[in-house]
Design an enzyme around this catalytic site. Sequence first.
Site, PDB file in Angstrom:
ATOM      1  N   TYR A  40       0.828  -1.215   0.000  1.00 19.29           N
ATOM      2  CA  TYR A  40       0.000   0.000   0.000  1.00 19.29           C
ATOM      3  C   TYR A  40       0.862   1.265   0.000  1.00 19.29           C
ATOM      4  O   TYR A  40       0.558   2.243  -0.669  1.00 19.29           O
ATOM      5  CB  TYR A  40      -0.988  -0.029   1.171  1.00 19.29           C
ATOM      6  CG  TYR A  40      -2.158  -0.934   0.849  1.00 19.29           C
ATOM      7  CD1 TYR A  40      -2.217  -2.245   1.295  1.00 19.29           C
ATOM      8  CD2 TYR A  40      -3.181  -0.486   0.004  1.00 19.29           C
ATOM      9  CE1 TYR A  40      -3.247  -3.086   0.944  1.00 19.29           C
ATOM     10  CE2 TYR A  40      -4.215  -1.322  -0.355  1.00 19.29           C
ATOM     11  CZ  TYR A  40      -4.253  -2.625   0.105  1.00 19.29           C
ATOM     12  OH  TYR A  40      -5.274  -3.458  -0.265  1.00 19.29           O
ATOM     13  N   HIS A  99     -15.159   0.460  -2.280  1.00 22.34           N
ATOM     14  CA  HIS A  99     -14.054  -0.378  -1.803  1.00 22.34           C
ATOM     15  C   HIS A  99     -13.098   0.387  -0.907  1.00 22.34           C
ATOM     16  O   HIS A  99     -11.976  -0.071  -0.665  1.00 22.34           O
ATOM     17  CB  HIS A  99     -13.306  -0.988  -3.002  1.00 22.34           C
ATOM     18  CG  HIS A  99     -14.186  -1.907  -3.816  1.00 22.34           C
ATOM     19  ND1 HIS A  99     -13.945  -2.181  -5.138  1.00 22.34           N
ATOM     20  CD2 HIS A  99     -15.311  -2.576  -3.488  1.00 22.34           C
ATOM     21  CE1 HIS A  99     -14.882  -3.009  -5.591  1.00 22.34           C
ATOM     22  NE2 HIS A  99     -15.730  -3.258  -4.611  1.00 22.34           N
ATOM     23  N   CYS A 132      -7.965   1.506  13.067  1.00 18.72           N
ATOM     24  CA  CYS A 132      -7.312   0.623  14.038  1.00 18.72           C
ATOM     25  C   CYS A 132      -8.019  -0.725  14.093  1.00 18.72           C
ATOM     26  O   CYS A 132      -9.253  -0.788  14.175  1.00 18.72           O
ATOM     27  CB  CYS A 132      -7.377   1.302  15.416  1.00 18.72           C
ATOM     28  SG  CYS A 132      -6.809   0.257  16.762  1.00 18.72           S
ATOM     29  N   ALA A 147     -11.445   6.784 -21.675  1.00 21.78           N
ATOM     30  CA  ALA A 147     -12.449   7.604 -20.970  1.00 21.78           C
ATOM     31  C   ALA A 147     -12.109   9.088 -21.048  1.00 21.78           C
ATOM     32  O   ALA A 147     -12.991   9.932 -21.239  1.00 21.78           O
ATOM     33  CB  ALA A 147     -12.530   7.154 -19.519  1.00 21.78           C
TER      34      ALA A 147
HETATM   35  C1  BV8 Z   1     -17.523  -9.864  -0.876  1.00 22.62           C
HETATM   36  C2  BV8 Z   1      -9.567  -2.955  -2.858  1.00 22.62           C
HETATM   37  C3  BV8 Z   1     -18.188 -11.602   0.357  1.00 22.62           C
HETATM   38  C4  BV8 Z   1      -8.289  -3.710  -2.916  1.00 22.62           C
HETATM   39  C5  BV8 Z   1     -11.016  -4.265  -4.208  1.00 22.62           C
HETATM   40  C6  BV8 Z   1     -16.410 -15.982  -7.378  1.00 22.62           C
HETATM   41  C7  BV8 Z   1     -17.432 -15.436  -8.121  1.00 22.62           C
HETATM   42  C8  BV8 Z   1     -17.990 -14.206  -7.807  1.00 22.62           C
HETATM   43  C9  BV8 Z   1     -17.521 -13.498  -6.713  1.00 22.62           C
HETATM   44  C10 BV8 Z   1     -16.504 -14.038  -5.978  1.00 22.62           C
HETATM   45  C11 BV8 Z   1     -15.937 -15.257  -6.287  1.00 22.62           C
HETATM   46  N1  BV8 Z   1     -14.966 -15.514  -5.396  1.00 22.62           N
HETATM   47  C12 BV8 Z   1     -14.891 -14.488  -4.517  1.00 22.62           C
HETATM   48  C13 BV8 Z   1     -15.836 -13.602  -4.857  1.00 22.62           C
HETATM   49  C14 BV8 Z   1     -16.153 -12.361  -4.191  1.00 22.62           C
HETATM   50  C15 BV8 Z   1     -15.097 -11.317  -4.519  1.00 22.62           C
HETATM   51  C16 BV8 Z   1     -14.920 -11.161  -6.006  1.00 22.62           C
HETATM   52  O1  BV8 Z   1     -15.745 -10.560  -6.672  1.00 22.62           O
HETATM   53  N2  BV8 Z   1     -13.792 -11.700  -6.511  1.00 22.62           N
HETATM   54  C17 BV8 Z   1     -13.545 -11.602  -7.936  1.00 22.62           C
HETATM   55  C18 BV8 Z   1     -12.055 -11.294  -8.167  1.00 22.62           C
HETATM   56  C19 BV8 Z   1     -13.950 -12.917  -8.596  1.00 22.62           C
HETATM   57  N3  BV8 Z   1     -15.640 -10.098  -3.971  1.00 22.62           N
HETATM   58  C20 BV8 Z   1     -15.329  -9.796  -2.702  1.00 22.62           C
HETATM   59  O2  BV8 Z   1     -14.588 -10.442  -2.000  1.00 22.62           O
HETATM   60  C21 BV8 Z   1     -16.035  -8.554  -2.160  1.00 22.62           C
HETATM   61  N4  BV8 Z   1     -16.613  -8.915  -0.910  1.00 22.62           N
HETATM   62  O3  BV8 Z   1     -17.983 -10.389  -1.858  1.00 22.62           O
HETATM   63  O4  BV8 Z   1     -17.844 -10.230   0.353  1.00 22.62           O
HETATM   64  C22 BV8 Z   1     -18.958 -11.829   1.543  1.00 22.62           C
HETATM   65  C23 BV8 Z   1     -20.333 -12.041   1.421  1.00 22.62           C
HETATM   66  C24 BV8 Z   1     -21.017 -12.361   2.525  1.00 22.62           C
HETATM   67  C25 BV8 Z   1     -20.353 -12.433   3.747  1.00 22.62           C
HETATM   68  C26 BV8 Z   1     -18.981 -12.176   3.848  1.00 22.62           C
HETATM   69  C27 BV8 Z   1     -18.280 -11.861   2.759  1.00 22.62           C
HETATM   70  C28 BV8 Z   1     -15.043  -7.449  -1.913  1.00 22.62           C
HETATM   71  C29 BV8 Z   1     -14.524  -6.967  -3.238  1.00 22.62           C
HETATM   72  C30 BV8 Z   1     -13.665  -5.738  -3.001  1.00 22.62           C
HETATM   73  C31 BV8 Z   1     -12.247  -6.120  -3.231  1.00 22.62           C
HETATM   74  N5  BV8 Z   1     -11.423  -4.914  -3.160  1.00 22.62           N
HETATM   75  N6  BV8 Z   1     -10.247  -3.190  -4.093  1.00 22.62           N
HETATM   76  C32 BV8 Z   1      -7.208  -2.747  -3.278  1.00 22.62           C
HETATM   77  O5  BV8 Z   1      -7.360  -2.018  -4.260  1.00 22.62           O
HETATM   78  O6  BV8 Z   1      -6.187  -2.763  -2.586  1.00 22.62           O
HETATM   79  S1  BV8 Z   1     -11.504  -4.738  -5.724  1.00 22.62           S
HETATM   80  C33 BV8 Z   1     -10.513  -4.076  -6.936  1.00 22.62           C
HETATM   81  O7  BV8 Z   1     -11.079  -4.542  -8.172  1.00 22.62           O
HETATM   82  C34 BV8 Z   1     -10.540  -2.557  -7.078  1.00 22.62           C
HETATM   83  O8  BV8 Z   1     -11.400  -1.898  -6.183  1.00 22.62           O
HETATM   84  C35 BV8 Z   1     -11.036  -2.384  -8.504  1.00 22.62           C
HETATM   85  O9  BV8 Z   1     -11.688  -1.208  -8.708  1.00 22.62           O
HETATM   86  C36 BV8 Z   1     -11.958  -3.523  -8.566  1.00 22.62           C
HETATM   87  C37 BV8 Z   1     -12.587  -3.881  -9.842  1.00 22.62           C
HETATM   88  O10 BV8 Z   1     -11.616  -3.872 -10.826  1.00 22.62           O
HETATM   89  P1  BV8 Z   1     -11.865  -2.804 -12.009  1.00 22.62           P
HETATM   90  O11 BV8 Z   1     -12.084  -1.477 -11.383  1.00 22.62           O
HETATM   91  O12 BV8 Z   1     -12.916  -3.314 -12.919  1.00 22.62           O
HETATM   92  O13 BV8 Z   1     -10.448  -2.755 -12.679  1.00 22.62           O
HETATM   93  P2  BV8 Z   1      -9.845  -3.802 -13.745  1.00 22.62           P
HETATM   94  O14 BV8 Z   1      -8.366  -3.591 -13.764  1.00 22.62           O
HETATM   95  O15 BV8 Z   1     -10.391  -5.171 -13.468  1.00 22.62           O
HETATM   96  O16 BV8 Z   1     -10.459  -3.338 -15.135  1.00 22.62           O
HETATM   97  C38 BV8 Z   1     -10.098  -2.079 -15.669  1.00 22.62           C
HETATM   98  C39 BV8 Z   1     -10.982  -1.876 -16.888  1.00 22.62           C
HETATM   99  O17 BV8 Z   1     -10.724  -0.575 -17.422  1.00 22.62           O
HETATM  100  C40 BV8 Z   1     -10.713  -2.876 -17.998  1.00 22.62           C
HETATM  101  O18 BV8 Z   1     -11.951  -3.358 -18.491  1.00 22.62           O
HETATM  102  C41 BV8 Z   1      -9.985  -2.044 -19.065  1.00 22.62           C
HETATM  103  O19 BV8 Z   1     -10.316  -2.473 -20.371  1.00 22.62           O
HETATM  104  C42 BV8 Z   1     -10.554  -0.674 -18.826  1.00 22.62           C
HETATM  105  N7  BV8 Z   1      -9.685   0.447 -19.199  1.00 22.62           N
HETATM  106  C43 BV8 Z   1      -8.332   0.503 -19.123  1.00 22.62           C
HETATM  107  N8  BV8 Z   1      -7.925   1.726 -19.529  1.00 22.62           N
HETATM  108  C44 BV8 Z   1      -9.035   2.444 -19.846  1.00 22.62           C
HETATM  109  C45 BV8 Z   1     -10.160   1.628 -19.641  1.00 22.62           C
HETATM  110  N9  BV8 Z   1     -11.406   2.045 -19.883  1.00 22.62           N
HETATM  111  C46 BV8 Z   1     -11.564   3.306 -20.337  1.00 22.62           C
HETATM  112  N10 BV8 Z   1     -10.538   4.161 -20.555  1.00 22.62           N
HETATM  113  C47 BV8 Z   1      -9.268   3.758 -20.315  1.00 22.62           C
HETATM  114  N11 BV8 Z   1      -8.258   4.609 -20.559  1.00 22.62           N
HETATM  115 ZN    ZN Z   2      -7.058   1.822  18.475  1.00 19.46          ZN
END
Ligand code: BV8
Ligand code: ZN
Length: 251
Positions: free
Chosen positions: A71, A122, A130, A242
């Site tokens: 981070y 997110h 903490c 974008a």
């Molecule tokens: C939860 C903080 C559960 C981290 C982030 C299987 C199936 C479905 C879901 C799951 C699964 N296994 C696990 C899960 C759940 C999981 C999940 O979805 N996993 C995925 C990977 C399969 N989700 C979670 O764990 C969430 N919590 O579900 O809780 C639960 C339920 C009940 C009880 C208890 C628990 C929490 C998800 C949050 C994770 N944290 N970020 C950090 O950053 O340090 S997610 C991380 O990915 C970022 O926030 C980011 O924003 C996010 C999504 O990615 P994108 O923003 O889409 O970015 P990406 O690089 O993927 O794509 C970029 C796009 O931009 C591309 O399409 C590209 O073409 C385009 N692009 C590039 N340049 C340009 C452009 N477009 C336009 N102009 C440009 N110039």
């Molecule tokens: Zn504390």
Amino acid sequence: MNQIPHEHIESARRKLVKADRLVVFTGAGISAESGVPTYRGAGGLWKNFRAQDLATVAAFQRDPALVWGWYRSRRRALLDCQPNAAHQAIAEAAKERRLTLITQNVDGLHSLAGYNNPWELHGNIWREFCVECYHPVDRHAAWRDRTVEDEDAPLPKCPKCGGLLRPAIVWFGEQLDAHLLEQSFAAAEHCDAMIVIGTSGQVQPAAMLPILARRGGALVVEINLEPTPLTEYANYSLYAPAGEVLPRLLG
Ligand code: BV8
Ligand code: ZN
């Protein structure tokens, strides 16, 4: 930019002008032109780790120094990143019309562009809390005046109880803020237009929002460089950076 026919953008723009409940939903792609690496694109890895392996509670418990190193290195890289024309177009449009901004991004660039109070599903990389008493800490000012911490500086401790501070970020496997998620689902279901920008639509539950918008009868405009799993829910898919197309769409 010249690969999108002018009338295609014009047609989407004319419909968006008429929307009075506009939601803008952004992902990492909107910050790509600001130099912020996306998650799943090239350069989305850190020292051969994947976000999914480091952005978890287990990783932090196992090796807090490693996770803090990641981070801190991302914060350092972000200090050289400025909002781009896409962030600015949203902040400008929000001064003239009702616009709800929901972002998956943690980089803080929407706020830096002047949009007040984006719904950060997110979390935010500049904020910490903490693990013992949840005391919140905002580090953005300190980092912007360059009192940055080295990647291997001692782990940050809570000023209230001395407990370990962690990034105020939603990690994989963690629940999103329930109230924020509920508000975001409601905004998506009741909007009459949603612009979906720079998201690969892979992360749940955030990726549900454009689907809820479409099912709710909204006009959905996707801006990306390539098709995504959300493309089938879009009325318009504009394949261009974008920063080039959004100012014309919201202008
Ligand atoms: C939860 C903080 C559960 C981290 C982030 C299987 C199936 C479905 C879901 C799951 C699964 N296994 C696990 C899960 C759940 C999981 C999940 O979805 N996993 C995925 C990977 C399969 N989700 C979670 O764990 C969430 N919590 O579900 O809780 C639960 C339920 C009940 C009880 C208890 C628990 C929490 C998800 C949050 C994770 N944290 N970020 C950090 O950053 O340090 S997610 C991380 O990915 C970022 O926030 C980011 O924003 C996010 C999504 O990615 P994108 O923003 O889409 O970015 P990406 O690089 O993927 O794509 C970029 C796009 O931009 C591309 O399409 C590209 O073409 C385009 N692009 C590039 N340049 C340009 C452009 N477009 C336009 N102009 C440009 N110039
Ligand atoms: Zn504390």
